[in-house]
Design a protein around this motif. Structure first.
Motif, PDB file in Angstrom:
ATOM      1  N   PHE A 130       0.849  -1.188   0.000  1.00 57.95           N
ATOM      2  CA  PHE A 130       0.000   0.000   0.000  1.00 57.95           C
ATOM      3  C   PHE A 130       0.884   1.239   0.000  1.00 57.95           C
ATOM      4  CE2 PHE A 130      -2.375  -3.496   1.661  1.00 57.95           C
ATOM      5  CZ  PHE A 130      -3.634  -3.349   1.090  1.00 57.95           C
ATOM      6  N   THR A 131       0.334   2.328  -0.545  1.00 61.19           N
ATOM      7  CA  THR A 131       1.111   3.544  -0.747  1.00 61.19           C
ATOM      8  C   THR A 131       1.095   4.446   0.479  1.00 61.19           C
ATOM      9  OG1 THR A 131       0.560   3.481  -3.100  1.00 61.19           O
ATOM     10  CG2 THR A 131       1.424   5.550  -2.245  1.00 61.19           C
ATOM     11  N   THR A 132       2.278   4.932   0.860  1.00 58.53           N
ATOM     12  CA  THR A 132       2.394   5.950   1.905  1.00 58.53           C
ATOM     13  C   THR A 132       3.301   7.058   1.366  1.00 58.53           C
ATOM     14  OG1 THR A 132       4.384   5.077   2.958  1.00 58.53           O
ATOM     15  CG2 THR A 132       2.276   4.120   3.647  1.00 58.53           C
ATOM     16  N   SER A 133       3.508   8.078   2.177  1.00 60.44           N
ATOM     17  CA  SER A 133       4.367   9.185   1.746  1.00 60.44           C
ATOM     18  C   SER A 133       5.815   8.748   1.557  1.00 60.44           C
ATOM     19  CB  SER A 133       4.311  10.320   2.782  1.00 60.44           C
ATOM     20  OG  SER A 133       4.852   9.880   4.017  1.00 60.44           O
ATOM     21  N   LYS A 134       6.163   7.602   2.138  1.00 56.84           N
ATOM     22  CA  LYS A 134       7.528   7.085   2.049  1.00 56.84           C
ATOM     23  C   LYS A 134       7.656   5.973   1.008  1.00 56.84           C
ATOM     24  CE  LYS A 134       7.997   8.242   6.898  1.00 56.84           C
ATOM     25  NZ  LYS A 134       6.666   8.855   6.894  1.00 56.84           N
ATOM     26  N   GLY A 135       6.606   5.803   0.207  1.00 59.14           N
ATOM     27  CA  GLY A 135       6.618   4.737  -0.786  1.00 59.14           C
ATOM     28  C   GLY A 135       5.672   3.624  -0.402  1.00 59.14           C
ATOM     29  N   LEU A 136       5.943   2.424  -0.910  1.00 58.18           N
ATOM     30  CA  LEU A 136       5.068   1.285  -0.636  1.00 58.18           C
ATOM     31  C   LEU A 136       5.454   0.609   0.671  1.00 58.18           C
ATOM     32  CD1 LEU A 136       4.890  -0.353  -4.187  1.00 58.18           C
ATOM     33  CD2 LEU A 136       3.173   1.091  -3.083  1.00 58.18           C
ATOM     34  N   ILE A 137       4.443   0.191   1.442  1.00 58.22           N
ATOM     35  CA  ILE A 137       4.711  -0.655   2.599  1.00 58.22           C
ATOM     36  C   ILE A 137       3.930  -1.956   2.412  1.00 58.22           C
ATOM     37  CG2 ILE A 137       5.026   1.310   4.135  1.00 58.22           C
ATOM     38  CD1 ILE A 137       2.388   0.458   5.502  1.00 58.22           C
ATOM     39  N   LYS A 138       4.502  -3.024   2.917  1.00 59.53           N
ATOM     40  CA  LYS A 138       3.879  -4.330   2.783  1.00 59.53           C
ATOM     41  C   LYS A 138       3.009  -4.613   4.006  1.00 59.53           C
ATOM     42  CE  LYS A 138       4.900  -9.144   1.637  1.00 59.53           C
ATOM     43  NZ  LYS A 138       5.955 -10.148   1.351  1.00 59.53           N
ATOM     44  N   VAL A 139       1.795  -5.087   3.784  1.00 59.55           N
ATOM     45  CA  VAL A 139       0.877  -5.462   4.862  1.00 59.55           C
ATOM     46  C   VAL A 139       0.514  -6.925   4.671  1.00 59.55           C
ATOM     47  CG1 VAL A 139      -1.319  -5.005   5.995  1.00 59.55           C
ATOM     48  CG2 VAL A 139      -0.052  -3.117   4.950  1.00 59.55           C
ATOM     49  N   THR A 140       0.665  -7.722   5.725  1.00 61.68           N
ATOM     50  CA  THR A 140       0.333  -9.143   5.639  1.00 61.68           C
ATOM     51  C   THR A 140      -0.602  -9.523   6.776  1.00 61.68           C
ATOM     52  OG1 THR A 140       2.052 -10.050   7.095  1.00 61.68           O
ATOM     53  CG2 THR A 140       2.708  -9.485   4.830  1.00 61.68           C
ATOM     54  N   SER A 141      -1.120 -10.731   6.711  1.00 58.73           N
ATOM     55  CA  SER A 141      -2.025 -11.226   7.756  1.00 58.73           C
ATOM     56  C   SER A 141      -1.294 -11.449   9.072  1.00 58.73           C
ATOM     57  CB  SER A 141      -2.697 -12.525   7.308  1.00 58.73           C
ATOM     58  OG  SER A 141      -1.719 -13.523   7.055  1.00 58.73           O
ATOM     59  N   LYS A 142       0.041 -11.417   9.050  1.00 60.08           N
ATOM     60  CA  LYS A 142       0.820 -11.569  10.279  1.00 60.08           C
ATOM     61  C   LYS A 142       0.945 -10.250  11.038  1.00 60.08           C
ATOM     62  CE  LYS A 142       2.087 -15.886   9.357  1.00 60.08           C
ATOM     63  NZ  LYS A 142       1.605 -17.023  10.176  1.00 60.08           N
ATOM     64  N   ASP A 143       0.616  -9.138  10.386  1.00 65.32           N
ATOM     65  CA  ASP A 143       0.729  -7.835  11.041  1.00 65.32           C
ATOM     66  C   ASP A 143      -0.272  -7.711  12.189  1.00 65.32           C
ATOM     67  OD1 ASP A 143       2.874  -6.382   9.794  1.00 65.32           O
ATOM     68  OD2 ASP A 143       1.687  -6.380   7.967  1.00 65.32           O
ATOM     69  N   GLU A 144      -0.026  -6.721  13.053  1.00 65.33           N
ATOM     70  CA  GLU A 144      -0.741  -6.631  14.325  1.00 65.33           C
ATOM     71  C   GLU A 144      -1.759  -5.494  14.365  1.00 65.33           C
ATOM     72  OE1 GLU A 144       2.369  -6.092  17.148  1.00 65.33           O
ATOM     73  OE2 GLU A 144       3.109  -8.154  16.988  1.00 65.33           O
ATOM     74  N   SER A 145      -2.833  -5.750  15.077  1.00 65.48           N
ATOM     75  CA  SER A 145      -3.782  -4.698  15.426  1.00 65.48           C
ATOM     76  C   SER A 145      -3.653  -4.413  16.914  1.00 65.48           C
ATOM     77  CB  SER A 145      -5.220  -5.131  15.115  1.00 65.48           C
ATOM     78  OG  SER A 145      -6.135  -4.168  15.604  1.00 65.48           O
ATOM     79  N   TRP A 146      -3.424  -3.133  17.236  1.00 64.79           N
ATOM     80  CA  TRP A 146      -3.376  -2.680  18.621  1.00 64.79           C
ATOM     81  C   TRP A 146      -4.601  -1.806  18.875  1.00 64.79           C
ATOM     82  CZ3 TRP A 146       0.918  -2.618  22.343  1.00 64.79           C
ATOM     83  CH2 TRP A 146       1.945  -3.517  21.993  1.00 64.79           C
ATOM     84  N   ASN A 147      -5.180  -1.953  20.053  1.00 65.91           N
ATOM     85  CA  ASN A 147      -6.357  -1.151  20.380  1.00 65.91           C
ATOM     86  C   ASN A 147      -5.969   0.319  20.480  1.00 65.91           C
ATOM     87  OD1 ASN A 147      -8.266   0.224  22.446  1.00 65.91           O
ATOM     88  ND2 ASN A 147      -9.361  -1.579  21.741  1.00 65.91           N
TER      89      ASN A 147
END
Length: 205
Positions: free
Chosen positions: A31-48
């Motif tokens: 996905f695109t951010t101001s710093k370029g592309l970042i990778k997001v996977t199902s292993k990434d975390e959700s914090w409240n």
């Protein structure tokens, strides 16, 4: 942030179309951010994100939080997309630490209703007549009692039972339902709801 909740892959059995759409979306990977592309996977975390304590430099990361939210939400309509964006951006830029040992944060619907009912009992006309010191003392007493009062309150037990049933988590639903019935065995509406989900469970099995 408040606390770590789950990896995105934590429970694919949850029957929430918006969450399923989010899992499908992140399979695209980048996905695109101001710093370029970042990778997001199902292993990434959700914090409240109900509590956040942020250093000043985080203001520079907010454009990336907005950018991810705007890529996540229109495609999924999942209400937690902003929380996911904060979790990803902050995790990539720094370390995340829980603050639940310092701040008691409640957010569930049943918790909200229960807490409102408890605070409404405190904030009476006589409370308004107290000095600031007396008000603070009474609020502190209730704040310290709140976690225990919420966990055992009938409104929260009912809500958790029905939430569990609605997600087909029947063992958990029956566990909370038993606690409800011990406190109020003659709640006709709850018994009807329980029977409805029990019949649904039998059909699924």
């Amino acid at each position: 942030m408040h606390l770590f909740e789950y990896n995105f892959e934590h429970d694919t059995s949850i029957k929430m179309p918006t969450y399923t759409k989010f899992l499908s979306l992140i399979k695209q990977g980048k996905f695109t951010t101001s710093k370029g592309l970042i990778k997001v996977t199902s292993k990434d975390e959700s914090w409240n994100a109900g509590v956040m304590a942020l250093p000043a430099y985080v203001v520079n990361l907010l454009p990336d939080v907005y950018a991810l939210t705007e890529q996540f939400y229109p495609a999924t309509l999942h209400k937690t997309c902003e929380q996911y964006a904060f979790s990803l951006v902050l995790k990539n830029a720094s370390e995340l630490h829980p603050c639940d040992s310092y701040v008691y944060h409640y957010w569930e619907h049943g918790q909200k209703i229960t807490a409102d009912s408890l605070f409404n009992k405190l904030f009476t006309s006589s409370f308004k007549q107290l000095s600031l010191v007396e008000k603070e003392a009474k609020v502190c007493v209730l704040a310290k009692q709140l976690p225990g009062l919420l966990e055992g309150h009938i409104l929260l037990l009912r809500d958790r039972a029905l939430q569990a049933f609605s997600h087909d988590q029947f063992s958990e639903g029956y566990r909370y339902a038993w606690k409800v019935l011990k406190k109020e065995p003659f709640n006709v509406q709850f018994v009807r709801d329980l029977l409805y989900h029990a019949k649904r469970h039998l059909k699924i099995r």
